[in-house]
Design a protein around this motif. Structure first.
Motif, mmCIF file in Angstrom:
data_model
loop_
_atom_site.group_PDB
_atom_site.id
_atom_site.type_symbol
_atom_site.label_atom_id
_atom_site.label_comp_id
_atom_site.label_asym_id
_atom_site.label_seq_id
_atom_site.Cartn_x
_atom_site.Cartn_y
_atom_site.Cartn_z
ATOM 1 N N PHE A 256 -1.969 -5.964 1.077
ATOM 2 C CA PHE A 256 -2.054 -4.200 0.926
ATOM 3 C C PHE A 256 -3.162 -4.281 0.222
ATOM 4 O O PHE A 256 -4.293 -4.268 -0.623
ATOM 5 C CB PHE A 256 -1.511 -4.363 -0.381
ATOM 6 N N THR A 257 -3.816 -3.316 0.504
ATOM 7 C CA THR A 257 -5.717 -2.985 -0.239
ATOM 8 C C THR A 257 -5.510 -0.548 0.196
ATOM 9 O O THR A 257 -4.843 -0.180 1.079
ATOM 10 C CB THR A 257 -6.542 -3.116 0.956
ATOM 11 N N ARG B 114 -2.889 -1.782 -7.173
ATOM 12 C CA ARG B 114 -2.436 -1.599 -5.921
ATOM 13 C C ARG B 114 -0.985 -2.765 -6.657
ATOM 14 O O ARG B 114 0.377 -2.911 -5.877
ATOM 15 C CB ARG B 114 -2.759 -2.356 -5.136
ATOM 16 N N GLY B 115 -0.977 -3.319 -7.751
ATOM 17 C CA GLY B 115 -0.804 -3.642 -8.071
ATOM 18 C C GLY B 115 0.670 -2.981 -8.964
ATOM 19 O O GLY B 115 1.705 -3.395 -8.383
ATOM 20 N N GLU B 116 0.351 -2.425 -9.719
ATOM 21 C CA GLU B 116 1.769 -1.396 -10.185
ATOM 22 C C GLU B 116 2.201 -0.855 -8.985
ATOM 23 O O GLU B 116 3.417 -0.410 -9.150
ATOM 24 C CB GLU B 116 0.835 -0.515 -10.933
ATOM 25 N N PHE B 117 1.299 0.069 -7.904
ATOM 26 C CA PHE B 117 2.103 0.610 -6.293
ATOM 27 C C PHE B 117 3.727 -0.885 -5.883
ATOM 28 O O PHE B 117 4.666 -0.677 -5.552
ATOM 29 C CB PHE B 117 1.768 0.396 -5.366
ATOM 30 N N ARG C 109 5.144 -12.995 -2.410
ATOM 31 C CA ARG C 109 3.891 -12.042 -3.902
ATOM 32 C C ARG C 109 2.581 -11.877 -3.077
ATOM 33 O O ARG C 109 2.140 -11.067 -3.209
ATOM 34 C CB ARG C 109 4.287 -11.916 -4.800
ATOM 35 N N VAL C 110 2.599 -13.253 -3.394
ATOM 36 C CA VAL C 110 1.012 -12.428 -3.525
ATOM 37 C C VAL C 110 0.031 -12.768 -1.754
ATOM 38 O O VAL C 110 -1.089 -11.977 -2.149
ATOM 39 C CB VAL C 110 0.021 -14.580 -3.582
ATOM 40 N N VAL D 96 8.332 -21.374 -4.838
ATOM 41 C CA VAL D 96 7.302 -21.058 -4.459
ATOM 42 C C VAL D 96 7.179 -20.145 -3.198
ATOM 43 O O VAL D 96 6.832 -18.943 -3.157
ATOM 44 C CB VAL D 96 7.361 -22.467 -3.400
ATOM 45 N N PHE D 97 8.540 -19.846 -2.416
ATOM 46 C CA PHE D 97 8.682 -18.706 -1.554
ATOM 47 C C PHE D 97 7.891 -17.504 -2.387
ATOM 48 O O PHE D 97 7.491 -17.263 -1.441
ATOM 49 C CB PHE D 97 9.853 -18.849 -1.008
ATOM 50 N N ALA D 98 9.397 -17.557 -3.106
ATOM 51 C CA ALA D 98 8.872 -15.891 -4.149
ATOM 52 C C ALA D 98 7.520 -15.165 -4.329
ATOM 53 O O ALA D 98 6.778 -14.791 -3.553
ATOM 54 C CB ALA D 98 10.087 -16.245 -4.773
ATOM 55 N N VAL D 99 6.515 -16.591 -4.554
ATOM 56 C CA VAL D 99 5.544 -16.059 -5.578
ATOM 57 C C VAL D 99 4.450 -16.320 -3.842
ATOM 58 O O VAL D 99 4.060 -15.448 -3.964
ATOM 59 C CB VAL D 99 5.010 -17.490 -6.353
#
Lengths: 385, 384
Positions: B378-379, B229-232, B371-372, B365-368
């Protein structure tokens, strides 16, 4: 044809339209995130976008450099008061003030020269300086305007002793303002009305467009085409369904948020307001249908909708004054139904006017609606027949 | 994380975007088009306020006074009315925004050195414009009073013109404009419009890129593949991030070369902040797309979320500092305000890291967080 014959013919026609409308409503009701968001947009979002939001300059942070420290200079400084200005402290060095302006911690510096009071008494016309941050031009100009008013009043008061030397009388032009329609200048009225208009516009273009293009994407439109439905029924049922949903949401926004929270008046006829709102939604939906006939998937619908909606929202006169727009913008926006609907909304809600004064914008919306619907149906036929 | 698989996802994403011609065109054209249209077309100065006059005095002095409205670029003098009653309908139909009513004995009183009151009726529906119009009228009245006083002083006390002028206006205000010396509206609007253009287009692009796969079912290819999922997510988002960065570059060039907005700050800071903001805007699209199932919901929610707070809480049109504490708090919850600060700071003020680091940090901070959050949502094992 006899009336009974007409009824026999329109009966099935209406029934088909009704069935299709019901299908649209059912489909929409099953998209829970979308429904939740619709409710949010017409309630919570209307509230948070209007409470405490003002476009006017308020509490501009003002720094002072007083090189005179006299009674006159203090008198002048103390005239810079809320709501326009908020004194943000005194600096010993104008360079320190510029540093604070750089950081955006202050907006302006009032610089009073040495010997201000002395020069004033000599009648030698001292100059005070105002340094304003104009990285936001509109706000900078407002601040300068307010400052000019304050200094002008100070000057007028300081000039008074000169004329009392001979006689008390002096010419003075007093300004009396009477503000109509919103005498307390309650900005939440304006903000909530414009916010509501933005929401209605987005939803009424996007929902029907996405609903129709979805049928194209999935191929279910082919099923509809082999059914006894006419292209008009296929398209119009989506418009009817979405109009009903958006009208309900508008009623909730007006009666459950704007009236209780901000006391936005309904000075004209509520029935007329909702009738003309329905007309606006249908007209905007017509634009959505044209978009859906020009596109193949929902991604394209989204992009083209954005392409149209952003100029409509910024240039139709709900975000910036329409009169000061360049002529080419004004003529471009004559095809934006929002440009007419703003007159209708403000007219009915705040000014209490009726159809006798609103027939022009109403007629313009009818004309636009008829034009886009014909274009939409023509495109639809051309695509599938 | 396998670089080859990320590249493969990127290549697939890019090809999908390129093959949808309307989508591709708009992805690059839309931000640019908006900057040009709004840069030229969006005038937020209040000018051309339509005004009528009811002149009950009909003297030379009252005509002199009204001529100041005719000469001002802020007013569009529509004409004279005979009676106050006609004002009503004109205001209601928005044919005029203000009316000036000059009383009887206007000239007589003023020339005798007595006060006279001019009444103005203003349309209050748009409070901002009402307030600005009031300001213009007061300015005209103050200037007129000053001229009258100077004239009276020279007539009655025999002062010279210059002496009288100084006595009538004992203090002058000199205004110096900082950062935007000629106070050009475009200079302050265009940098903020860079934010606006990016914030509108790139979340939508990203959201649709994800939901499209979910709705058409092609996402099952990903679920069953070796792509993690990280790569996708990295592959997918990087594609949209690159499109956004290409847009930033074009927008910057248009601002500097077409609109002649000076760029006084640090290019490195601008590039870093823009990359972070592009991560934020694509991140918003990602999170929305993972929260909804249908493209229709993704469309509506993304468009509303990216337009409305951007209008109100970014500083583009509504001054943040004038808001109530509650409003200011909300403005800090949306990323647009920080990027607007950085843009105006970098273009006009020429300030660097020492001033803007807090805004850059906030964008980071918003970006991180986005993303997290997206990674967490996403699963590869769809919940039913």
């Amino acid at each position: 044809m006899t009336p009974a014959g007409m009824l026999a013919r329109t009966g099935p026609w209406m029934r088909r339209l009704f069935v299709m409308t019901r299908k649209e409503l059912l489909q929409l009701s099953r998209d829970v995130p979308l429904l939740l968001f619709l409710v949010y947009s017409f309630t919570v979002s209307v509230y948070i976008s209007s409470a405490g939001v003002t476009m006017q300059l308020r509490q501009a942070a003002l720094l002072v450099h007083d090189a005179d420290h006299s009674r006159s200079s203090r008198d002048l400084i103390h005239r810079f008061q809320p709501p326009y200005f908020a004194l943000h402290g005194e600096v010993n060095d104008p360079a320190e003030a510029v540093r604070q302006l750089d950081h955006g911690r202050a907006m302006a510096l009032l610089d009073i020269p040495p010997r201000f009071q002395e020069v004033l008494r000599e009648g030698a016309q001292p100059a005070v300086q105002l340094l304003v941050d104009t990285s936001n031009a509109a706000q900078g100009l407002s601040a300068a305007g307010y400052a000019a008013r304050i200094v002008g009043q100070f000057a007028a008061d300081a000039a008074a002793p000169v004329s009392t030397a001979g006689q008390r009388l002096r010419p003075l032009l007093e300004s009396e303002h009477r503000v109509w329609f919103n005498p307390d200048q309650n900005e939440a009225w304006f903000q909530s009305v414009t916010h509501l208009l933005r929401m209605i516009t987005i939803f009424s273009i996007l929902l029907p467009a996405a609903a129709l293009v979805r049928e194209k994407e999935r191929g279910t439109v082919e099923q509809l085409l082999v059914s006894p439905l006419t292209p008009f029924q296929i398209m119009f049922s989506k418009v009817v369904a979405m109009t009903a949903v958006i009208l309900t949401a508008t009623a909730v926004a007006v009666f459950a948020v704007m009236q209780p929270a901000f006391h936005v008046p309904m000075r004209g006829s509520a029935v007329l307001f909702f009738l003309l709102t329905a007309l606006f939604i249908v007209t905007s939906a017509g634009f959505g249908l044209v978009i859906s006939t020009l596109t193949r998937n929902q991604a394209q619908v989204g992009m083209i909708t954005l392409l149209m909606v952003a100029p409509m929202m910024l240039l139709s006169g709900i975000s910036a004054p329409f009169e000061s727009m360049p002529p080419w913008v004004q003529s471009l926006m004559s095809v934006s139904p929002l440009r007419y609907y703003i007159d209708v909304t403000v007219g009915i809600l705040l000014k209490g006017v009726g159809m006798d004064l609103l027939w022009k914008p109403a007629l313009a919306m009818v004309g636009l609606g008829a034009a886009v619907f014909s274009a939409g149906i023509w495109r639809f036929r051309a695509q599938f027949d | 994380m396998n670089a080859r698989r990320i590249r493969a996802v990127m290549a697939k994403e890019w090809r999908e975007t390129v093959r949808d011609r309307i989508f591709l065109l708009l992805a690059f054209l839309l931000p640019v088009l908006w900057l040009v249209v709004f840069g030229y077309g969006l005038v937020i100065d209040v000018e051309q306020i339509r005004v009528v006059a009811v002149d009950r005095d009909r003297s030379a002095l009252s005509r002199d006074y009204l001529s100041r409205f005719m000469e001002s670029r802020y007013f569009d003098f529509v004409g004279y009315l005979d009676s106050e009653r006609d004002v009503d309908e004109l205001l209601r139909t928005a044919k005029i925004r203000a009316a000036v009513i000059i009383p009887d004995r206007f000239a007589e009183r003023l020339l005798a050195g007595e006060p006279a009151a001019v009444q103005t009726l203003l349309d209050g529906t748009f409070p901002l414009y009402t307030d600005i119009a009031k300001g213009y009228i007061v300015a005209i009245n103050t200037a007129f009073t000053g001229d009258l006083l100077a004239e009276r002083l020279s007539r009655v006390y025999g002062m010279t013109r210059e002496q009288a002028d100084r006595a009538a206006r004992p203090v002058r205000l000199e205004v110096r404009y900082l950062y935007n010396e000629e106070v050009r509206g475009t200079w302050s609007q265009v940098p903020a419009l860079i934010m606006f253009s990016l914030m509108l287009a790139s979340p939508l692009l990203t959201a649709l890129g994800v939901v499209r796969e979910k709705e058409s079912g092609s996402i099952y290819n990903i679920y069953s593949s070796t792509v993690s999922r990280g790569e996708f997510l990295t592959g997918k988002l990087t594609t949209y991030l690159l499109i956004a960065m290409a847009n930033v570059l074009m927008l910057w060039a248009i601002a500097v070369w077409l609109f002649d907005v000076p760029f006084k700050g640090s290019l490195l800071l601008f590039a870093v902040a823009s990359a972070l903001f592009a991560m934020v805007s694509t991140g918003i699209g990602l999170v929305i797309s993972l929260l909804v199932q249908t493209q229709m919901a993704a469309l509506v929610i993304t468009i509303v979320v990216s337009t409305v707070p951007t209008f109100i809480f970014s500083g583009l049109m509504v001054p943040i500092s004038s808001m109530s504490p509650g409003g200011q708090f909300q403005a800090h919850l949306f990323p647009s305000m920080y990027y607007t600060n950085i843009l105006r700071g970098s273009f006009l003020k020429g300030v660097g890291w020492n001033v803007l680091w807090t805004d850059v940090l906030a964008l980071g901070v918003f970006a991180v967080v986005l993303r997290v959050w997206g990674y967490w949502l996403f699963t590869k094992r769809p919940r039913l």
